[in-house]
Design a protein around this motif. Structure first.
Motif, short mmCIF file in Angstrom:
data_model
loop_
_atom_site.label_atom_id
_atom_site.label_comp_id
_atom_site.label_asym_id
_atom_site.label_seq_id
_atom_site.Cartn_x
_atom_site.Cartn_y
_atom_site.Cartn_z
N VAL A 32 0.88 -1.21 -0.03
CA VAL A 32 0.00 0.04 0.06
C VAL A 32 0.95 1.23 0.10
N ALA A 33 1.08 1.70 -1.08
CA ALA A 33 2.14 3.14 -1.26
C ALA A 33 2.01 4.03 -0.32
N VAL A 34 0.81 4.38 0.29
CA VAL A 34 0.84 5.53 1.19
C VAL A 34 0.71 5.05 2.28
N GLY A 35 0.84 3.61 2.66
CA GLY A 35 0.86 2.93 3.97
C GLY A 35 2.01 3.19 4.70
N ASP A 36 1.80 3.09 6.21
CA ASP A 36 2.90 3.42 7.08
C ASP A 36 4.41 2.52 6.78
N LEU A 37 4.34 1.31 6.51
CA LEU A 37 5.54 0.57 6.49
C LEU A 37 6.02 0.88 4.89
N ALA A 38 5.09 1.00 3.96
CA ALA A 38 5.55 1.33 2.59
C ALA A 38 6.51 2.75 2.83
N VAL A 39 6.04 3.82 3.44
CA VAL A 39 6.79 5.14 3.51
C VAL A 39 8.15 4.71 4.36
N VAL A 40 8.11 4.18 5.33
CA VAL A 40 9.59 3.62 6.20
C VAL A 40 10.42 3.18 5.13
N ASN A 41 9.84 1.97 4.26
CA ASN A 41 10.70 1.02 3.46
C ASN A 41 11.18 2.17 2.40
N ARG A 42 10.59 3.03 1.96
CA ARG A 42 11.07 4.19 0.92
C ARG A 42 12.06 4.98 1.53
N ASN A 43 12.15 5.50 2.66
CA ASN A 43 12.62 6.50 3.09
C ASN A 43 13.81 6.26 4.33
N ALA A 44 13.63 5.34 4.96
CA ALA A 44 14.61 4.89 6.20
C ALA A 44 16.03 4.98 5.94
N LEU B 221 11.51 -3.91 5.04
CA LEU B 221 10.82 -4.54 5.96
C LEU B 221 9.66 -5.37 5.53
N ASP B 222 9.30 -6.45 6.10
CA ASP B 222 8.38 -7.26 5.43
C ASP B 222 7.47 -8.15 6.50
N LEU B 223 6.39 -7.50 6.90
CA LEU B 223 5.49 -8.12 7.86
C LEU B 223 4.54 -9.18 7.38
N GLY B 224 4.93 -9.42 6.12
CA GLY B 224 3.76 -10.75 5.38
C GLY B 224 3.54 -11.73 6.70
N GLY B 225 4.28 -12.40 7.26
CA GLY B 225 4.13 -13.28 8.05
C GLY B 225 3.12 -12.89 9.51
N ILE B 226 4.04 -12.05 10.35
CA ILE B 226 3.48 -11.52 11.58
C ILE B 226 2.27 -10.68 11.53
N GLY B 227 2.14 -10.14 10.44
CA GLY B 227 0.95 -9.07 10.15
C GLY B 227 -0.22 -9.78 10.42
N LYS B 228 -0.54 -11.17 9.74
CA LYS B 228 -1.71 -11.71 10.06
C LYS B 228 -2.05 -11.78 11.62
N GLY B 229 -0.93 -12.31 12.22
CA GLY B 229 -1.10 -12.65 13.63
C GLY B 229 -1.44 -11.26 14.39
#
Lengths: 428, 279
Positions: free
Chosen positions: B47-59, B122-130
């Motif tokens: 989700v381009a405007v999502g919190d994690l995507a913003v971190v991945n782009r800029n951190a 960062l990838d929350l693919g697994g733990i995100g569902k939990g």
């Protein structure tokens, strides 16, 4: 089937009568008329054979589409095909034979319009002749069924729409999807929010043939292959796209605001001057887009219109509805069944995550197609005859004809001029 | 009874509420769907405007301030990273040897995240569902739902109460090649279960020690009270050598686990219980 074509026609007319009686019952007892007022004439039960029931029709243009419409008219209860007109004798002769020699034959449509006792005309000529014939028919106070697309130029579309508005007579356009069970059902799904707000429509008509008719004499090339030349045709946009443009306008309840596009002759370089591939983007209000293309050099993608929203997809031509909401996992479905039966058994679950197929792997739900397998043409002819008999105009018809006719011409202009073409405004 | 399935996080969430009536269920389901949308935009890389995507782009270019919600998620991931001895690692997205959460610079005072290494993702693919399941379960408990079965992509399950016809939710680990067959039963009471693994020819879990995708057709299933904990554990156990698994499991309360190995023999899949752990 017997050997006498008249007997065959009578047999099929009986079947059609029963079918139309069923449809009349359905339409009369349903609430769909509020959104689909052009269906209203179909509430009338099929008429008998009394001369007073009879509607007398002349068919102008008896080529491939005209001869097909003639077949339908011959089987429509209470219709008498009183006259046929074509300026190409072989077509006229074939049509006369199909109608068992009963109608009066003309080579000049003005003479047909002057024939006493003609109630209405069905116009299925090449596109450039729609406007002059429609205008002459209204001037002669006739009811008019005109094949799509509406006309060859924007000014002609406006002139026909104005004449139709000013006339007390019935006007109908050959957009049979307005009478197709599948497209009516799809429209109902859209209207009731089953796919959410429409966010995109994609439509395409892909075929793999040269779109030519055999020509017995080279001098007849432009007459018989009129679709391939700008003087008489708008090419793929008017002859094919206009159908899907009409569906898009109908479902979005709007005309396109503007369009851009590219077209070329990249395969059939045989002297035609209409494009053999067209690719146009139509912009509607609220940022909704119709992506349209038509191809004549590959048939892999075939014919389809997909209406998409956040909750689902409708494929109109194949008559299927795909929900975006996935089915429950078999394990969950089994658990639900268990709970209903009051049993607590082990639910086997747990594997690497389920992933949806990129293209919906679900076969989708079949939409209704229960109107006798009719693509809408049977009902559009019956509706035309009934509307004439009842003396009732069909609401929305002029708008459907005008919007799709203009949209097709906008697409053509966008490709020709290499720029964005805006909606040219209303005819009113 | 009420049940509904929605599309979310590139898979599906099914909720079954045995003691909830249709209309109340519909209302809850609509709210849950809203919750899920928020969670997806918080945690999805896509989700381009999502919190994690913003971190991945800029951190990688400097410290990025993050919302409290994302901070809580990253904080939990750091905790699991420590508890699993580095086996759980959300910085494996780029699949590069040497990449990992040790290159995350989290500043608790300023609530910022910085990548000390370019190319980190960062990838929350697994733990995100939990995480989402824990949240939904709490949401339903707050609304006095006494019985629920929640399945997220079938790889993550969380329950409330017990099956209406029993004193727990009996949940089986399904045989990958014999649908409907259970290889091992866990009795869940207000708990969660998570399965990590590879289908044949599919590798998507990275071993942080070498940056390589773990090959082989096997699965690890874990149960414990929390769905996010179960997700972190099943992923960690999948990459850990068998000898180190029990040490990690002991750090999580009431955790149980089982691992299955699949192999082709004479054209048929045979399965073997490779290992199990109960506290």
């Amino acid at each position: 089937m017997s050997s006498n074509p008249l007997d065959d026609i009578r047999l099929e007319a009986q079947e059609r009568r029963r079918f139309l009686a069923r449809v009349a019952g359905v339409v009369a007892g349903s609430s769909l008329l509020s959104g689909l007022p052009w269906m209203a004439p179909l509430r009338a039960q099929p008429v008998g054979d009394a001369p007073s029931d009879r509607v007398r029709i002349g068919v102008i243009g008896t080529g491939s589409r005209g001869s097909l419409l003639l077949q339908y008219l011959l089987r429509t209860p209470g219709v008498e095909v009183a006259a046929l007109c074509d300026d190409y004798p072989p077509h006229l002769n074939d049509a006369m034979a199909a109608a068992c020699g009963k109608p009066k034959a003309f080579s000049d449509y003005r003479k047909l319009l002057a024939m006493p006792g003609i109630d209405g005309v069905v116009i299925a000529t090449p596109l450039h002749q729609h406007a002059p014939i429609c205008l002459a028919a209204f001037a002669a106070d006739k009811h008019v069924f005109c094949e799509k697309s509406l006309a060859l130029t924007v000014d002609e579309c406006k002139a026909i729409a104005r004449a139709a508005s000013a006339s007390p007579r019935v006007f109908q356009v050959g957009h049979q999807r307005l009478f197709s069970a599948t497209f009516l059902h799809a429209h109902e799904l859209v209207r009731s929010g089953h796919i959410g707000p429409i966010t995109q429509i994609r439509a395409s008509w892909h075929r793999n043939n040269d779109w030519r008719r055999p020509v017995p004499d080279p001098r007849l090339e432009r007459k018989l292959n009129w679709r391939l030349y700008r003087a008489s045709s708008g090419g793929l946009l008017t002859e094919l796209a206009s159908h899907h443009l009409q569906v898009a306008n109908w479902y979005l309840d709007a005309a396109p605001l503007s369009c851009v596009g590219y077209g070329s002759v990249n395969h059939w370089k045989d002297g035609r001057d209409v494009y053999d591939n067209v690719n146009v983007l139509f912009r509607y209000r609220d940022g909704v887009t119709l992506v349209y293309d038509s191809l004549t050099s590959n048939r892999h993608h075939g014919l389809e219109i997909q209406i998409m929203g956040p909750r689902g997809t409708i494929e109109g031509e194949s008559g299927r509805f795909y929900t975006e909401e996935p089915p429950p996992a078999p394990a969950v479905a089994a658990l639900v069944a268990q709970i209903e039966q009051g049993k607590a058994e082990t639910v086997p679950i747990g594997a690497p995550s389920w992933k949806p197929e990129a293209k919906s792997g679900e076969v989708g739900q079949q939409l209704r197609h229960d109107l006798g397998g009719d693509d809408g043409t049977v009902l559009s002819m019956a509706a035309f005859a009934n509307a004439i008999r009842l003396g009732q105009q069909m609401p929305h018809m002029i708008e459907h004809a005008y919007r799709s006719g203009i949209a097709a011409l906008m697409g053509q202009a966008a490709m020709d001029e290499g720029r964005e073409i805006a909606w040219p405004g209303s005819y009113k | 009874m009420f049940h509904r399935t929605f599309a979310s996080m590139n898979t599906r969430l099914s909720m079954v509420l045995p003691s909830t009536a249709g209309q109340a269920g519909e209302r809850l389901a609509d709210e849950v769907q809203g919750l899920l949308r928020d969670q997806e935009s918080l945690m999805s890389r896509f989700v381009a405007v999502g919190d994690l995507a913003v971190v991945n782009r800029n951190a990688a270019r400097g410290a990025v301030p993050v919302s409290d919600a994302l901070w809580a998620v990253l904080d939990a991931c750091m905790r699991h990273h420590r508890l699993t001895g580095g086996a759980f690692d959300i910085a494996q997205g780029a699949g590069r040897p040497g990449h990992g959460m040790h290159q995350l610079d989290l500043d608790p005072g300023a609530r910022t995240v910085r990548f000390t290494e370019p190319g980190l993702q960062l990838d929350l693919g697994g733990i995100g569902k939990g995480i989402a399941l824990d949240l939904i379960r709490q949401f339903l408990l707050d609304r006095h739902v006494g019985q629920a079965f929640l399945s997220f992509g079938e790889s993550s399950v969380a329950v409330i109460g017990s099956h209406p016809a029993g004193d727990c939710w009996p949940v089986g680990v399904e045989h990958m090649f014999a649908p409907g067959t259970s290889l091992h039963r866990f009795d869940l009471r207000d708990g969660a279960m998570s399965t990590s693994g590879n289908r044949p020819g599919e590798t998507h879990i990275i071993d942080p020690t070498n940056g390589q995708a773990v090959a082989g057709c096997r699965t690890v299933s874990v149960t414990c009270p929390g769905a996010a904990d179960a997700e972190a554990l099943s992923t960690a156990l999948f990459v850990l050598p068998a000898a180190r698994r029990a040490d990690v499991l002991r750090r999580y309360r009431d955790a149980q686990a089982v691992a299955f190995d699949y192999g082709l023999e004479g054209g048929a899949w045979r399965v073997q219980k490779e290992w199990r752990y109960e506290q």
